[in-house]
Design a protein around this motif. Structure first.
Motif, short mmCIF file in Angstrom:
data_model
loop_
_atom_site.label_atom_id
_atom_site.label_comp_id
_atom_site.label_asym_id
_atom_site.label_seq_id
_atom_site.Cartn_x
_atom_site.Cartn_y
_atom_site.Cartn_z
N PHE A 271 -0.93 6.86 3.19
CA PHE A 271 -1.26 5.85 3.62
C PHE A 271 -2.77 5.39 2.85
O PHE A 271 -3.34 4.32 2.68
CB PHE A 271 -1.72 5.91 4.98
N ASP A 272 -3.34 6.64 2.66
CA ASP A 272 -4.76 6.44 1.99
C ASP A 272 -4.77 6.20 0.76
O ASP A 272 -5.74 5.21 0.39
CB ASP A 272 -5.43 8.19 1.99
N LYS A 273 -3.76 6.31 -0.07
CA LYS A 273 -3.78 5.99 -1.62
C LYS A 273 -3.15 4.62 -1.53
O LYS A 273 -3.95 3.73 -2.18
CB LYS A 273 -2.97 6.89 -2.27
N ILE A 274 -2.57 4.23 -0.77
CA ILE A 274 -1.77 2.80 -0.62
C ILE A 274 -2.81 1.67 -0.25
O ILE A 274 -2.88 0.59 -0.87
CB ILE A 274 -0.69 2.68 0.17
N PHE A 275 -3.47 2.05 0.93
CA PHE A 275 -4.57 0.94 1.40
C PHE A 275 -5.85 0.91 0.55
O PHE A 275 -6.41 0.06 0.28
CB PHE A 275 -4.91 1.51 2.80
N GLY A 276 -6.09 2.08 0.19
CA GLY A 276 -7.24 2.02 -1.08
C GLY A 276 -6.88 1.42 -2.43
O GLY A 276 -7.80 0.36 -2.72
N THR A 277 -5.83 1.32 -2.80
CA THR A 277 -5.31 0.58 -3.96
C THR A 277 -5.37 -1.06 -3.49
O THR A 277 -5.79 -1.76 -4.49
CB THR A 277 -4.08 1.05 -4.37
N ILE A 278 -4.84 -1.06 -2.46
CA ILE A 278 -4.61 -2.51 -1.93
C ILE A 278 -6.06 -3.26 -1.82
O ILE A 278 -6.20 -4.39 -2.22
CB ILE A 278 -3.98 -2.72 -0.54
N ALA A 279 -7.18 -2.51 -1.30
CA ALA A 279 -8.43 -2.92 -1.00
C ALA A 279 -9.12 -2.96 -2.76
O ALA A 279 -9.81 -4.11 -2.81
CB ALA A 279 -9.21 -2.17 -0.59
N GLU A 280 -8.90 -2.19 -3.43
CA GLU A 280 -9.30 -2.52 -4.84
C GLU A 280 -8.88 -3.67 -5.62
O GLU A 280 -9.41 -4.35 -6.56
CB GLU A 280 -9.11 -1.16 -5.56
N LYS A 281 -7.46 -4.05 -5.48
CA LYS A 281 -6.86 -5.12 -6.11
C LYS A 281 -6.73 -6.49 -5.35
O LYS A 281 -6.12 -7.23 -5.93
CB LYS A 281 -5.65 -4.47 -6.56
N SER A 282 -7.47 -6.40 -4.21
CA SER A 282 -7.03 -7.71 -3.61
C SER A 282 -8.36 -7.78 -2.72
O SER A 282 -9.50 -7.05 -2.77
CB SER A 282 -6.10 -7.46 -2.73
#
Length: 377
Positions: free
Chosen positions: A338-349
């Motif tokens: 969850f930590d990695k997925i949501f962090g990546t989503i925030a960085e790319k969107s």
């Protein structure tokens, strides 16, 4: 009719901790330390086996490798801290449960909430330690770790470290924009430099130079083949010099688009850096905000994961410690996922970095409350 009493173990020493509290706290910290000491060498061995060919091929000095693995140790421990903490609590609490020590403690009249006190104190100690490390120590190790990887090990070498190091374009304030074709991190020289100033969307002046070099002694820049064009109402004014020294409002980091710059800054510098990037309208602001918020969210996760781990492992199960570890590993990796997925989503969107970083804690915080209530029964 018997009178119900609320038995309490006699107080012993600091913070009113009992002998059993100190016993659990000692096991909490010792098992966590043992987990780190056990897994970090394994991580180093795996990393060496993956990179040994490139290290030999690039003839990297042994001192550089030693420094790299010092930074690797800190970076690796910080990155996987939640997993190490969670598994260590699952491990020693399951042993307490299998030895019926927890049943004996609760049978004495101690509530499950009171039983959690040494765990919460242990989580507080580790959280403060992780918080301070994240503010000041981890950024330096992150810089050393990433610099070694991008310099010696990545396919693109230093070019990869610089990300898109060609055609670097920055807005440094409301009216000024800079451009460089490339930047050499060793010599601190940028090539094909351009500085444009606008007023009311109209070009006022334009400075160009074939090279611009940073002078750290007096914080100035030396421009070579300098040319300045000042736009006039009728005629433009042209100024040329072979070499010119000047001071500018932009910083050296504006010429060096290092992909991991936010990870290498201490807390105060990171806050100042983010404030500056916000004023400049940086497109990478979400990346920087994710790094900032994680400095605070990761220490808080120690409390949440501690409660979940105790709630899961305090009961004797038919599968014994193996079943508890299986459940614990699934939850720990779910948290990291969850930590990695949501962090990546925030960085790319455009997704909120605050919500992305804190969502795993909120989700698993609710899970911790549910499991704690179930464990109390």
């Amino acid at each position: 009719m018997t009178k119900k009493t609320n038995s309490k173990l006699p107080s012993r020493g600091f913070l009113g901790l009992t002998i059993i509290d100190l016993y659990i706290l000692k096991r909490y910290l010792a098992t966590f330390a043992a987990m780190l000491l056990m897994f970090i060498p394994i991580g180093i061995i795996i990393d060496v086996s993956e990179k040994i060919n490139k290290m030999i091929a690039n003839e990297i000095p042994l001192i550089e490798i030693a420094i790299y693995y010092y930074h690797f140790t800190i970076y690796f421990a910080n990155s996987l801290f939640p997993i190490f903490l969670f598994l260590s609590i699952i491990w020693f609490t399951s042993k307490l449960a299998n030895n019926t020590e927890i049943i004996a403690i609760l049978s004495s009249g101690i509530s499950f909430t009171r039983f959690l006190r040494p765990y919460i104190i242990g989580a507080s100690i580790i959280s403060v330690f992780v918080l301070i490390m994240g503010f000041y120590v981890v950024p330096k190790s992150s810089e050393g770790f990433n610099y070694f990887r991008y310099t010696y090990l990545k396919g693109g070498g230093k070019q990869a470290m610089m990300g898109n190091n060609t055609d670097v374009y920055r807005q440094i304030n409301a009216n000024e924009f800079i451009y460089v074709n490339s930047f050499n991190t060793d010599s601190k020289v940028a090539f094909n430099f351009v500085l444009e100033r606008f007023e009311k969307d109209k070009l006022v002046s334009k400075i160009t130079a074939s090279r611009i070099k940073w002078n750290p002694k007096d914080s100035t820049y030396t421009m070579y083949d300098y040319s300045k064009r000042t736009v006039g109402a009728i005629n433009d004014k042209i100024e040329k010099e072979t070499e010119k020294v000047a001071k500018f409002s932009f910083d050296l980091e504006d010429l060096t688009p290092v992909v991991y710059i936010a990870e290498t800054l201490s807390l105060n510098k990171l806050i100042d850096f983010i404030d500056k990037q916000k004023k400049r309208g940086s497109s990478d602001i979400n990346v920087y905000m994710v790094v900032l918020y994680k400095k605070f969210s990761v220490p808080i996760s120690a409390f949440i994961l501690t409660i979940i781990a105790v709630s899961v492992s305090a009961m004797k199960r038919r599968g014994g410690m193996g079943m508890n570890l299986t459940i614990g590993i699934a939850i720990a990796f779910g948290y990291v996922f969850f930590d990695k997925i949501f962090g990546t989503i925030a960085e790319k969107s455009t997704f909120s970095p605050f919500l992305a970083v804190w969502f795993p804690n909120m989700f698993f915080g609710v899970l911790a409350i549910f499991l704690l209530r179930n464990a109390k029964r």
